[in-house]
Motif scaffolding. Structure first.
Motif, PDB file in Angstrom:
ATOM      1  N   HIS A 106       0.263  14.916   3.355  1.00 50.08           N
ATOM      2  CA  HIS A 106      -0.284  13.828   2.544  1.00 50.08           C
ATOM      3  C   HIS A 106       0.689  13.418   1.437  1.00 50.08           C
ATOM      4  CE1 HIS A 106      -3.209  11.319   0.538  1.00 50.08           C
ATOM      5  NE2 HIS A 106      -3.009  11.997  -0.565  1.00 50.08           N
ATOM      6  N   LEU A 107       1.277  14.384   0.757  1.00 48.67           N
ATOM      7  CA  LEU A 107       2.225  14.078  -0.318  1.00 48.67           C
ATOM      8  C   LEU A 107       3.460  13.365   0.213  1.00 48.67           C
ATOM      9  CD1 LEU A 107       1.971  17.414  -2.328  1.00 48.67           C
ATOM     10  CD2 LEU A 107       1.089  15.170  -3.019  1.00 48.67           C
ATOM     11  N   ILE A 108       3.948  13.803   1.350  1.00 54.09           N
ATOM     12  CA  ILE A 108       5.106  13.148   1.953  1.00 54.09           C
ATOM     13  C   ILE A 108       4.752  11.716   2.349  1.00 54.09           C
ATOM     14  CG2 ILE A 108       6.701  13.161   3.913  1.00 54.09           C
ATOM     15  CD1 ILE A 108       6.480  16.278   3.828  1.00 54.09           C
ATOM     16  N   GLN A 109       3.561  11.518   2.893  1.00 52.09           N
ATOM     17  CA  GLN A 109       3.131  10.161   3.256  1.00 52.09           C
ATOM     18  C   GLN A 109       3.088   9.252   2.034  1.00 52.09           C
ATOM     19  OE1 GLN A 109      -0.521  11.220   5.261  1.00 52.09           O
ATOM     20  NE2 GLN A 109       0.360  10.767   7.263  1.00 52.09           N
ATOM     21  N   GLN A 110       2.626   9.780   0.911  1.00 56.78           N
ATOM     22  CA  GLN A 110       2.585   8.986  -0.314  1.00 56.78           C
ATOM     23  C   GLN A 110       3.996   8.610  -0.768  1.00 56.78           C
ATOM     24  OE1 GLN A 110       0.176  11.465  -2.952  1.00 56.78           O
ATOM     25  NE2 GLN A 110      -1.474   9.970  -2.760  1.00 56.78           N
ATOM     26  N   ALA A 111       4.916   9.566  -0.714  1.00 58.82           N
ATOM     27  CA  ALA A 111       6.300   9.282  -1.104  1.00 58.82           C
ATOM     28  C   ALA A 111       6.920   8.257  -0.161  1.00 58.82           C
ATOM     29  CB  ALA A 111       7.118  10.569  -1.106  1.00 58.82           C
ATOM     30  N   ARG A 112       6.631   8.383   1.123  1.00 57.69           N
ATOM     31  CA  ARG A 112       7.173   7.445   2.105  1.00 57.69           C
ATOM     32  C   ARG A 112       6.621   6.044   1.881  1.00 57.69           C
ATOM     33  NH1 ARG A 112       6.849   8.022   8.592  1.00 57.69           N
ATOM     34  NH2 ARG A 112       8.360   6.419   9.053  1.00 57.69           N
ATOM     35  N   ALA A 168      -1.772  19.198   3.101  1.00 61.91           N
ATOM     36  CA  ALA A 168      -1.595  18.610   1.769  1.00 61.91           C
ATOM     37  C   ALA A 168      -0.151  18.150   1.596  1.00 61.91           C
ATOM     38  CB  ALA A 168      -1.979  19.611   0.683  1.00 61.91           C
ATOM     39  N   VAL A 169       0.786  18.929   2.101  1.00 60.08           N
ATOM     40  CA  VAL A 169       2.194  18.537   2.058  1.00 60.08           C
ATOM     41  C   VAL A 169       2.406  17.267   2.884  1.00 60.08           C
ATOM     42  CG1 VAL A 169       4.546  19.217   2.702  1.00 60.08           C
ATOM     43  CG2 VAL A 169       3.023  20.864   1.591  1.00 60.08           C
TER      44      VAL A 169
END
Length: 59
Positions: free
Chosen positions: A45-51, A42-43
């Motif tokens: 995924h969240l990092i990918q969204q921020a990137r 999940a982390v």
């Protein structure tokens, strides 16, 4: 919108930090199982969204 070179540098630095965080989170997930692995992914995924958001600002 005009961005200063300093703004661009900050975005590029943020992009690199997110790349490192993504690699760390993904490597951590590989060594986990069950719920802990799900949380690590999940982390990721969240990092990918921020990137992706930073990528859009750099484009």
């Amino acid at each position: 919108m005009n961005h200063t070179p300093e703004y661009e540098q900050h975005l590029e630095h943020t992009h690199e930090l997110l790349r490192c965080a993504l690699a760390t989170a993904y490597a951590s997930a590989d060594n986990l199982q069950g719920l802990n692995r799900d949380v690590a992914l999940a982390v990721v995924h969240l990092i990918q969204q921020a990137r992706t958001a930073v990528d859009r600002l750099l484009a």
